[in-house]
Design a protein around this motif. Structure first.
Motif, PDB file in Angstrom:
ATOM      1  N   ILE A 213      12.318  49.810  10.452  1.00  0.00           N
ATOM      2  CA  ILE A 213      10.986  49.258  10.216  1.00  0.00           C
ATOM      3  C   ILE A 213      10.231  49.117  11.529  1.00  0.00           C
ATOM      4  CG2 ILE A 213       9.674  47.372   9.202  1.00  0.00           C
ATOM      5  CD1 ILE A 213      11.987  46.732   7.384  1.00  0.00           C
ATOM      6  N   SER A 214       8.997  49.605  11.526  1.00  0.00           N
ATOM      7  CA  SER A 214       8.122  49.546  12.705  1.00  0.00           C
ATOM      8  C   SER A 214       7.099  48.434  12.527  1.00  0.00           C
ATOM      9  CB  SER A 214       7.378  50.875  12.865  1.00  0.00           C
ATOM     10  OG  SER A 214       6.373  50.757  13.849  1.00  0.00           O
ATOM     11  N   LEU A 215       6.793  47.778  13.625  1.00  0.00           N
ATOM     12  CA  LEU A 215       5.757  46.749  13.592  1.00  0.00           C
ATOM     13  C   LEU A 215       4.371  47.386  13.575  1.00  0.00           C
ATOM     14  CD1 LEU A 215       6.421  43.788  13.541  1.00  0.00           C
ATOM     15  CD2 LEU A 215       5.950  43.669  15.972  1.00  0.00           C
ATOM     16  N   GLY A 216       4.258  48.590  14.060  1.00  0.00           N
ATOM     17  CA  GLY A 216       2.963  49.264  14.110  1.00  0.00           C
ATOM     18  C   GLY A 216       3.060  50.462  15.029  1.00  0.00           C
ATOM     19  N   ASP A 217       1.969  51.200  15.127  1.00  0.00           N
ATOM     20  CA  ASP A 217       1.997  52.464  15.869  1.00  0.00           C
ATOM     21  C   ASP A 217       1.777  52.244  17.365  1.00  0.00           C
ATOM     22  OD1 ASP A 217       2.565  53.782  13.555  1.00  0.00           O
ATOM     23  OD2 ASP A 217       0.472  54.239  13.095  1.00  0.00           O
ATOM     24  N   TYR A 218       2.743  51.595  17.976  1.00  0.00           N
ATOM     25  CA  TYR A 218       2.758  51.403  19.425  1.00  0.00           C
ATOM     26  C   TYR A 218       4.211  51.161  19.799  1.00  0.00           C
ATOM     27  CZ  TYR A 218       2.457  46.838  17.264  1.00  0.00           C
ATOM     28  OH  TYR A 218       2.664  45.777  16.430  1.00  0.00           O
ATOM     29  N   VAL A 219       4.514  51.267  21.098  1.00  0.00           N
ATOM     30  CA  VAL A 219       5.915  51.188  21.511  1.00  0.00           C
ATOM     31  C   VAL A 219       6.175  49.914  22.299  1.00  0.00           C
ATOM     32  CG1 VAL A 219       7.765  52.343  22.774  1.00  0.00           C
ATOM     33  CG2 VAL A 219       6.104  53.700  21.501  1.00  0.00           C
ATOM     34  N   LEU A 220       7.149  49.152  21.847  1.00  0.00           N
ATOM     35  CA  LEU A 220       7.615  47.958  22.561  1.00  0.00           C
ATOM     36  C   LEU A 220       8.841  48.347  23.384  1.00  0.00           C
ATOM     37  CD1 LEU A 220       7.477  45.654  19.411  1.00  0.00           C
ATOM     38  CD2 LEU A 220       5.798  45.730  21.271  1.00  0.00           C
ATOM     39  N   ASN A 221       9.316  47.430  24.222  1.00  0.00           N
ATOM     40  CA  ASN A 221      10.480  47.759  25.050  1.00  0.00           C
ATOM     41  C   ASN A 221      11.797  47.711  24.284  1.00  0.00           C
ATOM     42  OD1 ASN A 221       9.214  48.350  27.404  1.00  0.00           O
ATOM     43  ND2 ASN A 221       9.252  46.243  28.173  1.00  0.00           N
ATOM     44  N   GLY A 222      11.771  47.106  23.108  1.00  0.00           N
ATOM     45  CA  GLY A 222      12.998  47.008  22.320  1.00  0.00           C
ATOM     46  C   GLY A 222      12.668  46.341  21.006  1.00  0.00           C
ATOM     47  N   GLY A 223      13.682  46.139  20.198  1.00  0.00           N
ATOM     48  CA  GLY A 223      13.441  45.617  18.854  1.00  0.00           C
ATOM     49  C   GLY A 223      13.263  44.113  18.761  1.00  0.00           C
TER      50      GLY A 223
ATOM     51  N   PHE B 276      16.747  47.819  11.280  1.00  0.00           N
ATOM     52  CA  PHE B 276      16.665  48.254  12.670  1.00  0.00           C
ATOM     53  C   PHE B 276      15.181  48.382  13.020  1.00  0.00           C
ATOM     54  CE2 PHE B 276      20.821  49.909  11.321  1.00  0.00           C
ATOM     55  CZ  PHE B 276      21.637  49.439  12.353  1.00  0.00           C
ATOM     56  N   PRO B 277      14.630  47.466  13.829  1.00  0.00           N
ATOM     57  CA  PRO B 277      13.240  47.627  14.252  1.00  0.00           C
ATOM     58  C   PRO B 277      13.127  48.924  15.060  1.00  0.00           C
ATOM     59  CG  PRO B 277      14.016  45.406  14.729  1.00  0.00           C
ATOM     60  CD  PRO B 277      15.223  46.232  14.357  1.00  0.00           C
ATOM     61  N   SER B 278      12.155  49.753  14.708  1.00  0.00           N
ATOM     62  CA  SER B 278      12.019  51.043  15.385  1.00  0.00           C
ATOM     63  C   SER B 278      10.594  51.556  15.234  1.00  0.00           C
ATOM     64  CB  SER B 278      12.981  52.054  14.748  1.00  0.00           C
ATOM     65  OG  SER B 278      12.616  53.373  15.122  1.00  0.00           O
ATOM     66  N   PRO B 279      10.012  52.090  16.319  1.00  0.00           N
ATOM     67  CA  PRO B 279       8.660  52.669  16.177  1.00  0.00           C
ATOM     68  C   PRO B 279       8.687  53.907  15.284  1.00  0.00           C
ATOM     69  CG  PRO B 279       9.545  53.098  18.376  1.00  0.00           C
ATOM     70  CD  PRO B 279      10.527  52.213  17.691  1.00  0.00           C
ATOM     71  N   ALA B 280       9.888  54.411  14.968  1.00  0.00           N
ATOM     72  CA  ALA B 280      10.004  55.588  14.101  1.00  0.00           C
ATOM     73  C   ALA B 280      10.293  55.194  12.651  1.00  0.00           C
ATOM     74  CB  ALA B 280      11.113  56.505  14.624  1.00  0.00           C
TER      75      ALA B 280
ATOM     76  N   VAL C 222      11.111  41.703  19.947  1.00  0.00           N
ATOM     77  CA  VAL C 222       9.817  41.104  19.590  1.00  0.00           C
ATOM     78  C   VAL C 222       9.458  41.471  18.149  1.00  0.00           C
ATOM     79  CG1 VAL C 222       7.334  41.201  20.075  1.00  0.00           C
ATOM     80  CG2 VAL C 222       8.972  40.908  21.949  1.00  0.00           C
ATOM     81  N   ALA C 223       9.781  42.706  17.757  1.00  0.00           N
ATOM     82  CA  ALA C 223       9.510  43.140  16.382  1.00  0.00           C
ATOM     83  C   ALA C 223      10.363  42.334  15.398  1.00  0.00           C
ATOM     84  CB  ALA C 223       9.782  44.635  16.245  1.00  0.00           C
ATOM     85  N   ALA C 224      11.637  42.123  15.729  1.00  0.00           N
ATOM     86  CA  ALA C 224      12.509  41.349  14.839  1.00  0.00           C
ATOM     87  C   ALA C 224      11.987  39.923  14.705  1.00  0.00           C
ATOM     88  CB  ALA C 224      13.944  41.344  15.361  1.00  0.00           C
TER      89      ALA C 224
END
Ligand code: ADE
Length: 236
Positions: free
Chosen positions: A139-149, A90-94, A151-153
């Motif tokens: 899993i987070s891509l980094g310490d910033y917030v995207l609109n959803g998972g 689950f892509p997540s900033p947390a 782009v990270a996925a």
């Protein structure tokens, strides 16, 4: 490797058709299937979100469509030649921060499922339920917030996909890149040797392979010290 993606924006992943990963899919190295979460929402409006218990801003993704989606995908894949259960990402900033080491761990698995959340997130019970179907990683891509998972996925799928044997034509190019040995990559040059008053370092034209290797190592250390000193603290 099989990768399933669940998202309310499946067309985000059309880009997987092109480039290296598109070829890998064509060659049968990568079996990517993208699913619309709304296929598992059964009301007239195919609702996937609702207001949060306890109040607060935004909407939370409902557990029922997620439960059905993950269950259907996990049981469908288990009929294939799988020896280990899926990793459900689950892509997540947390979440834990994604690194090249994470990419290597995921690339060693047979089946990945990416659950892309939107809004204020997914009902927490979904993660507990998913743990009964496979290994769950937030899993987070980094310490910033995207609109959803999504782009990270996509980023994770690209980083993992290129580590699958046969996806990148010359496997040597995987060994010498940034992060593979905990350092940033050395600078690269090609012809012409002189361009707009800027010259390629003499050492690279010397033909002395030992000296070139030593220079490249020194460049790696110097760049890493200047740009990413945190990496040096972590590596030996
Ligand atoms: N979703 C929103 N922000 C994210 C991030 N930084 N990494 C992974 N998924 C996310």
């Amino acid at each position: 490797m099989r990768i399933d993606v669940v998202s309310i924006f499946p067309s985000f992943f059309d880009v997987l058709e092109v480039s290296l990963l598109g070829r890998a899919r064509g060659k049968g190295l990568l079996d990517v299937r993208v699913h619309d979460l709304r296929s598992w929402a059964h009301d007239r409006h195919r609702t996937v979100d609702d207001t949060p218990y306890g109040g607060g801003a935004g909407m939370v993704m409902k557990p029922e469509p997620w439960g059905e989606a993950l269950g259907a995908i996990a049981s469908d894949a288990s009929t294939g030649p799988q020896t280990t259960g899926p990793v459900i990402v689950f892509p997540s900033p947390a979440g834990e921060v994604f690194t090249q080491a994470t990419a290597r761990e995921l690339a060693a698995r047979e089946h990945l499922i990416f659950g892309c959340g939107r809004y204020e997130g997914i009902d927490e019970r979904v993660f507990a339920h998913a743990a009964s179907l496979g290994e769950v990683r937030l899993i987070s891509l980094g310490d910033y917030v995207l609109n959803g998972g999504e782009v990270a996925a996509m980023a994770m799928i690209e980083a993992v996909g290129r580590l699958i044997p046969g996806v990148v034509g010359n496997p040597d190019s995987l060994v010498e890149e940034s992060h593979e040995d905990g350092l940033l990559e050395y600078p690269s040059y090609t012809k012409p040797a002189s361009w707009r008053g800027l010259d390629v370092p003499d050492i690279l034209l010397s033909g002395n392979h030992g000296a070139i290797a030593a220079w490249r190592r020194e460049q790696q250390l110097e760049r890493t010290r200047a740009r990413r000193p945190d990496l040096l603290d972590r590596s030996d």
